[in-house]
Design a protein around this motif. Structure first.
Motif, PDB file in Angstrom:
ATOM      1  N   ALA A  43     -14.125  23.205 -42.839  1.00 18.48           N
ATOM      2  CA  ALA A  43     -14.967  23.755 -43.902  1.00 18.48           C
ATOM      3  C   ALA A  43     -16.026  22.760 -44.372  1.00 18.48           C
ATOM      4  O   ALA A  43     -17.104  23.153 -44.799  1.00 18.48           O
ATOM      5  CB  ALA A  43     -14.103  24.201 -45.076  1.00 18.48           C
ATOM      6  N   GLU A  56     -19.503  17.675 -41.235  1.00 15.18           N
ATOM      7  CA  GLU A  56     -20.536  17.747 -40.204  1.00 15.18           C
ATOM      8  C   GLU A  56     -20.397  16.526 -39.296  1.00 15.18           C
ATOM      9  O   GLU A  56     -20.040  15.439 -39.762  1.00 15.18           O
ATOM     10  CB  GLU A  56     -21.935  17.664 -40.847  1.00 15.18           C
ATOM     11  CG  GLU A  56     -22.278  18.750 -41.807  1.00 15.18           C
ATOM     12  CD  GLU A  56     -22.726  20.016 -41.111  1.00 15.18           C
ATOM     13  OE1 GLU A  56     -22.735  20.054 -39.862  1.00 15.18           O
ATOM     14  OE2 GLU A  56     -23.063  20.965 -41.827  1.00 15.18           O
ATOM     15  N   MET A  66     -12.223  36.880 -53.901  1.00 12.37           N
ATOM     16  CA  MET A  66     -10.935  36.209 -53.984  1.00 12.37           C
ATOM     17  C   MET A  66     -11.064  34.841 -54.665  1.00 12.37           C
ATOM     18  O   MET A  66     -10.098  34.131 -54.813  1.00 12.37           O
ATOM     19  CB  MET A  66     -10.342  35.999 -52.587  1.00 12.37           C
ATOM     20  CG  MET A  66     -10.064  37.259 -51.813  1.00 12.37           C
ATOM     21  SD  MET A  66      -8.845  38.320 -52.583  1.00 12.37           S
ATOM     22  CE  MET A  66      -7.306  37.638 -51.942  1.00 12.37           C
ATOM     23  N   SER A  67     -12.265  34.445 -55.035  1.00 13.51           N
ATOM     24  CA  SER A  67     -12.405  33.102 -55.580  1.00 13.51           C
ATOM     25  C   SER A  67     -12.036  33.074 -57.061  1.00 13.51           C
ATOM     26  O   SER A  67     -11.913  34.097 -57.715  1.00 13.51           O
ATOM     27  CB  SER A  67     -13.821  32.590 -55.360  1.00 13.51           C
ATOM     28  OG  SER A  67     -14.761  33.586 -55.615  1.00 13.51           O
ATOM     29  N   SER A  68     -11.850  31.865 -57.527  1.00 13.77           N
ATOM     30  CA  SER A  68     -11.457  31.666 -58.916  1.00 13.77           C
ATOM     31  C   SER A  68     -12.524  32.211 -59.865  1.00 13.77           C
ATOM     32  O   SER A  68     -13.721  32.163 -59.576  1.00 13.77           O
ATOM     33  CB  SER A  68     -11.273  30.165 -59.145  1.00 13.77           C
ATOM     34  OG  SER A  68     -11.288  29.887 -60.516  1.00 13.77           O
ATOM     35  N   SER A  76     -13.338  31.045 -62.795  1.00 11.50           N
ATOM     36  CA  SER A  76     -14.107  30.012 -63.460  1.00 11.50           C
ATOM     37  C   SER A  76     -15.251  29.538 -62.560  1.00 11.50           C
ATOM     38  O   SER A  76     -15.122  29.478 -61.354  1.00 11.50           O
ATOM     39  CB  SER A  76     -13.202  28.824 -63.792  1.00 11.50           C
ATOM     40  OG  SER A  76     -12.695  28.270 -62.600  1.00 11.50           O
ATOM     41  N   PRO A  80     -17.155  26.557 -61.242  1.00 14.64           N
ATOM     42  CA  PRO A  80     -16.902  25.114 -61.237  1.00 14.64           C
ATOM     43  C   PRO A  80     -18.184  24.339 -61.488  1.00 14.64           C
ATOM     44  O   PRO A  80     -19.288  24.832 -61.233  1.00 14.64           O
ATOM     45  CB  PRO A  80     -16.385  24.874 -59.830  1.00 14.64           C
ATOM     46  CG  PRO A  80     -16.961  25.956 -58.989  1.00 14.64           C
ATOM     47  CD  PRO A  80     -17.208  27.125 -59.898  1.00 14.64           C
ATOM     48  N   ASP A  81     -17.994  23.113 -61.959  1.00 14.38           N
ATOM     49  CA  ASP A  81     -19.125  22.251 -62.264  1.00 14.38           C
ATOM     50  C   ASP A  81     -19.525  21.436 -61.045  1.00 14.38           C
ATOM     51  O   ASP A  81     -20.385  20.576 -61.111  1.00 14.38           O
ATOM     52  CB  ASP A  81     -18.764  21.306 -63.409  1.00 14.38           C
ATOM     53  CG  ASP A  81     -17.493  20.525 -63.114  1.00 14.38           C
ATOM     54  OD1 ASP A  81     -16.730  20.946 -62.214  1.00 14.38           O
ATOM     55  OD2 ASP A  81     -17.257  19.507 -63.776  1.00 14.38           O
ATOM     56  N   PHE A  82     -18.913  21.743 -59.935  1.00 17.07           N
ATOM     57  CA  PHE A  82     -19.156  20.952 -58.733  1.00 17.07           C
ATOM     58  C   PHE A  82     -19.193  21.892 -57.537  1.00 17.07           C
ATOM     59  O   PHE A  82     -18.352  22.770 -57.417  1.00 17.07           O
ATOM     60  CB  PHE A  82     -18.037  19.924 -58.553  1.00 17.07           C
ATOM     61  CG  PHE A  82     -18.142  19.139 -57.275  1.00 17.07           C
ATOM     62  CD1 PHE A  82     -19.025  18.073 -57.178  1.00 17.07           C
ATOM     63  CD2 PHE A  82     -17.363  19.474 -56.176  1.00 17.07           C
ATOM     64  CE1 PHE A  82     -19.126  17.343 -56.001  1.00 17.07           C
ATOM     65  CE2 PHE A  82     -17.464  18.744 -54.990  1.00 17.07           C
ATOM     66  CZ  PHE A  82     -18.343  17.679 -54.910  1.00 17.07           C
ATOM     67  N   PHE A  87     -18.797  22.140 -53.592  1.00 17.64           N
ATOM     68  CA  PHE A  87     -18.394  21.449 -52.373  1.00 17.64           C
ATOM     69  C   PHE A  87     -19.479  21.588 -51.315  1.00 17.64           C
ATOM     70  O   PHE A  87     -20.095  22.648 -51.190  1.00 17.64           O
ATOM     71  CB  PHE A  87     -17.097  22.050 -51.831  1.00 17.64           C
ATOM     72  CG  PHE A  87     -15.871  21.370 -52.316  1.00 17.64           C
ATOM     73  CD1 PHE A  87     -15.318  20.319 -51.599  1.00 17.64           C
ATOM     74  CD2 PHE A  87     -15.266  21.765 -53.494  1.00 17.64           C
ATOM     75  CE1 PHE A  87     -14.182  19.689 -52.046  1.00 17.64           C
ATOM     76  CE2 PHE A  87     -14.126  21.132 -53.950  1.00 17.64           C
ATOM     77  CZ  PHE A  87     -13.585  20.090 -53.231  1.00 17.64           C
ATOM     78  N   PRO A  88     -19.698  20.538 -50.530  1.00 18.09           N
ATOM     79  CA  PRO A  88     -20.607  20.683 -49.392  1.00 18.09           C
ATOM     80  C   PRO A  88     -19.885  21.508 -48.328  1.00 18.09           C
ATOM     81  O   PRO A  88     -18.717  21.281 -48.049  1.00 18.09           O
ATOM     82  CB  PRO A  88     -20.792  19.238 -48.923  1.00 18.09           C
ATOM     83  CG  PRO A  88     -19.519  18.548 -49.305  1.00 18.09           C
ATOM     84  CD  PRO A  88     -19.040  19.220 -50.575  1.00 18.09           C
ATOM     85  N   VAL A  89     -20.573  22.501 -47.781  1.00 18.04           N
ATOM     86  CA  VAL A  89     -19.977  23.338 -46.737  1.00 18.04           C
ATOM     87  C   VAL A  89     -20.618  22.981 -45.402  1.00 18.04           C
ATOM     88  O   VAL A  89     -21.839  22.837 -45.311  1.00 18.04           O
ATOM     89  CB  VAL A  89     -20.167  24.834 -47.060  1.00 18.04           C
ATOM     90  CG1 VAL A  89     -19.758  25.708 -45.882  1.00 18.04           C
ATOM     91  CG2 VAL A  89     -19.379  25.212 -48.305  1.00 18.04           C
ATOM     92  N   ALA A  90     -19.784  22.813 -44.374  1.00 15.44           N
ATOM     93  CA  ALA A  90     -20.307  22.485 -43.049  1.00 15.44           C
ATOM     94  C   ALA A  90     -21.175  23.630 -42.538  1.00 15.44           C
ATOM     95  O   ALA A  90     -20.896  24.806 -42.811  1.00 15.44           O
ATOM     96  CB  ALA A  90     -19.155  22.212 -42.086  1.00 15.44           C
ATOM     97  N   MET A 107     -21.037  32.098 -44.421  1.00 14.38           N
ATOM     98  CA  MET A 107     -19.900  32.912 -43.976  1.00 14.38           C
ATOM     99  C   MET A 107     -18.846  33.078 -45.068  1.00 14.38           C
ATOM    100  O   MET A 107     -17.679  33.333 -44.778  1.00 14.38           O
ATOM    101  CB  MET A 107     -19.272  32.297 -42.728  1.00 14.38           C
ATOM    102  CG  MET A 107     -20.084  32.563 -41.464  1.00 14.38           C
ATOM    103  SD  MET A 107     -19.548  31.530 -40.084  1.00 14.38           S
ATOM    104  CE  MET A 107     -17.897  32.204 -39.787  1.00 14.38           C
ATOM    105  N   ALA A 108     -19.263  32.938 -46.326  1.00 15.81           N
ATOM    106  CA  ALA A 108     -18.294  32.989 -47.425  1.00 15.81           C
ATOM    107  C   ALA A 108     -17.571  34.329 -47.466  1.00 15.81           C
ATOM    108  O   ALA A 108     -16.402  34.406 -47.798  1.00 15.81           O
ATOM    109  CB  ALA A 108     -18.985  32.715 -48.749  1.00 15.81           C
ATOM    110  N   SER A 109     -18.269  35.400 -47.144  1.00 16.11           N
ATOM    111  CA  SER A 109     -17.605  36.696 -47.113  1.00 16.11           C
ATOM    112  C   SER A 109     -18.039  37.415 -45.847  1.00 16.11           C
ATOM    113  O   SER A 109     -19.223  37.511 -45.553  1.00 16.11           O
ATOM    114  CB  SER A 109     -17.993  37.512 -48.340  1.00 16.11           C
ATOM    115  OG  SER A 109     -17.614  38.859 -48.155  1.00 16.11           O
TER     116      SER A 109
END
Lengths: 400, 400
Positions: free
Chosen positions: A117, A120, B1-3, B5, B7-9, B11-14, B20-22
């Motif tokens: 996920a 890289e 399906m995600s939380s 809340s 988030p304040d951050f 994540f870097p996604v590859a 492709m989140a959904s």
């Protein structure tokens, strides 16, 4: 393990696995599996401590009461019951909702899913020096370059972490803060707060691997770094049932927050669709109806005694200047024999003398201290431990 | 399906999972799961056909007689008993030794393991047009570019395959020669020999995916392409217990020859260490002591009747010029409504009318025929199938 016949065709192998046809560790484990060898090499739970009756009862219940569902396709996120139980258990350390759980086939798949996920090719991943070998592999096959950060007996050094982040701009930091593999070390609450401060300041995400945290021998429980202020959204917290219930069942989970949860589910689907529904529902039933804490308490009793037996047996048997960790839990002791020693070189003599350990070099991303060795204290009885350590002591004495 | 809340951050996604989140398919499956909808969308075995009693008996035996081993760590290659049984079964089509088997957590993990071992970013993978979606994903996240090869009702066209190999120099070819997903088509013995000839001539390896081959409705069994002269060493042959015994148990295997077997084991270890030992030993016990062929024979009876029911119900209900496959086995019918139709567009109306299918566009690597749909005939009774197809026919008639 390959076929005896020589094929007329050579498959092209991806660069990420080039030269990895046989791992040196596999050869060590083969040696260590000889029946005349007392092996401290593996991180293998003592099977006599498995709650076999309880677990069998849960499999039986699942197949009787949830049979058709257990045998059918499930969902990539994991079965609802298991995510509920995982969230309930995690919430003792960090408020967690079932929607924040992604089930994986053990922590190894959790690490691989996270790497898929996030990483890289060319990214830097900062790791403790030394760190867990198989995590390094999951990151490395995704093209990451591992950079080791200096540690002391209290875990990773916050200033060194800060400097490494400035120097290397890592994609993420990977830490095992409690009863670390391979060293058995734990980070204090103060150290955790300092590390969280560094990560927050630089906005670098954390993979916090915690398979051993509940195996605490003196009752002290360490809150995860994910529970530090502002850290829960920046952390993928990895949990596993392998060390608490059974490694053969292959069930673990990742706790995360926000959109990354969706990416984790997509990655999990690409890798293996979903984890065994039978196993998931069984672990959920176990957590719901059995007392895992009571089971872990009996395991801890035994492991504590074995840690003591090993620590005592090692006293006076290591070379002058050697350093030995004093883990308060987990499965491993870590010895650095010191200047001039090479634990890999020593291994052949040790195996001849009937004792095996894991040479420590393989746990370093770089600048390996080759004098180190990992000794698992959980597999054998105190008597066998004393005997094995005695043999190791003789080998060291002969070389000294 | 995600939380819930925010988030304040972030994540870097590859890049391999960017956007492709959904998945659109996931949304379709959610729609199709509505209780008032007759869904032909999923490839979901009818759970009432599971051999639940036999399977439960095998789990019980494993936990009683092999309990501590089943709960302990195993080996990445797979448990010996299961590899023996897999080899015995495969040897009916192609002589196979247990050493040539690598156990995976279902065929999806098999495809992912193979992709890990073989594919470099930028490689071309040749696939049937259309082909199995989730395989495409396993290849795509490894950076492969999929190129579709023209097919007819007899499978991939040898000349088109030859031309595509010359044009694209693919890393490998991926085929589902028997009762293909999504079309239900099978390649004749003659076509297989022609395809094998092309692959041999160009020295291109094959991933042969065969999860459906044993679900043959008229007794005809197709030998795998891997059994053609010279092909066994060039082929990774993928098998799965999901369609024959249970998808929830997540057990499949890869048959291979030579050094690639070692790479497959190393990749499997990096991904998930090993498959559930409990599940592996249970499947081995099932194959050893139960009659899978007899079980499959009862399943086939039911599936054949359902295929007939669906084919009959579709007669006269598709637009003029539509094309429908006539599968001799497996789980799917494939309809191309023809010029001017878009099965994705039609889906909302279909779901409103209480019927769902999988729009075919998602099964094409490129140049999708958007008039196509995949219809699974295995999940519902002939009566429900007739009802669902009737609703679909009305939707088509209204649009026609």
């Amino acid at each position: 393990m390959s076929s005896a016949s020589t094929p007329d065709f050579a498959f092209p192998v991806a660069a990420r696995y080039a030269g990895m046809a046989s791992s040196p560790l596999k050869d060590i484990f083969s040696l260590a599996a000889r029946p005349d060898v007392v092996s401290f090499a593996g991180g293998i739970p003592d099977p006599s401590l498995f709650a076999l009756g309880d677990i069998a009862e849960c499999y039986d219940w699942v197949l009787r009461e949830r049979g058709t569902r257990a045998l059918q396709y499930g969902v990539s996120e994991g079965e609802a019951e298991l995510r509920e139980q995982a969230a309930r258990r995690l919430s003792r350390e960090l408020p967690t909702d079932a929607s924040q759980i992604r089930v994986t086939s053990g922590s190894q798949e959790g690490l691989f899913v996270a790497a898929e996920a996030l990483i890289e090719p060319g990214d830097v991943v900062l790791v403790e020096s030394p760190t867990y070998l198989a995590a390094v592999q999951a990151f490395a096959v995704h093209g990451a370059r591992m950079v080791g950060v200096e540690t002391d007996d209290g875990g990773v050094l916050p200033d060194a972490l800060d400097a490494a982040i400035r120097a290397h701009h890592p994609r993420l930091v990977y830490l095992i803060p409690t009863f670390q593999n391979p060293t058995g070390r734990s980070m204090s609450a103060q150290r955790r707060a300092q590390v969280a401060d560094v990560l927050r300041r630089h906005d670098v995400p954390l993979i916090e691997d915690d398979p051993y945290g509940e195996l605490s021998f003196d009752g002290e429980r360490f809150a995860p770094i994910a529970s530090e202020p502002g850290m829960s959204s920046r952390t993928l917290l990895m949990k596993s049932m392998s060390k608490l219930m059974s490694p053969g069942v292959r069930i673990g989970w990742i706790r995360a927050e926000g959109p990354i949860l969706d990416t984790l589910a997509v990655a999990k689907a690409a890798i293996s669709m979903q984890s065994s529904v039978v196993d998931q529902l069984t672990v959920a039933r176990y957590l719901e109806t059995k007392d895992l804490d009571a089971h872990v308490a009996t395991v801890i009793e035994v492991y504590r005694e074995r840690r003591d037996a090993m620590a005592q047996a090692l006293t006076g048997r290591l070379p002058e200047g050697a350093h030995l960790t004093r883990p308060q839990g987990g499965m491993f002791l870590w010895a650095a024999l010191g200047e001039g020693w090479d634990a890999q070189d020593l291994l052949a003599d040790a195996v001849s003398a009937g004792v095996a350990y894991l040479p420590g070099w393989s746990f370093f991303a770089e600048d390996a201290d080759r004098s180190t060795m990992r000794l698992s204290f959980v597999t054998h009885s105190p008597e066998v431990i004393a005997d094995g350590v005695g043999r190791l002591g003789e080998v060291i004495a002969r070389r000294g």
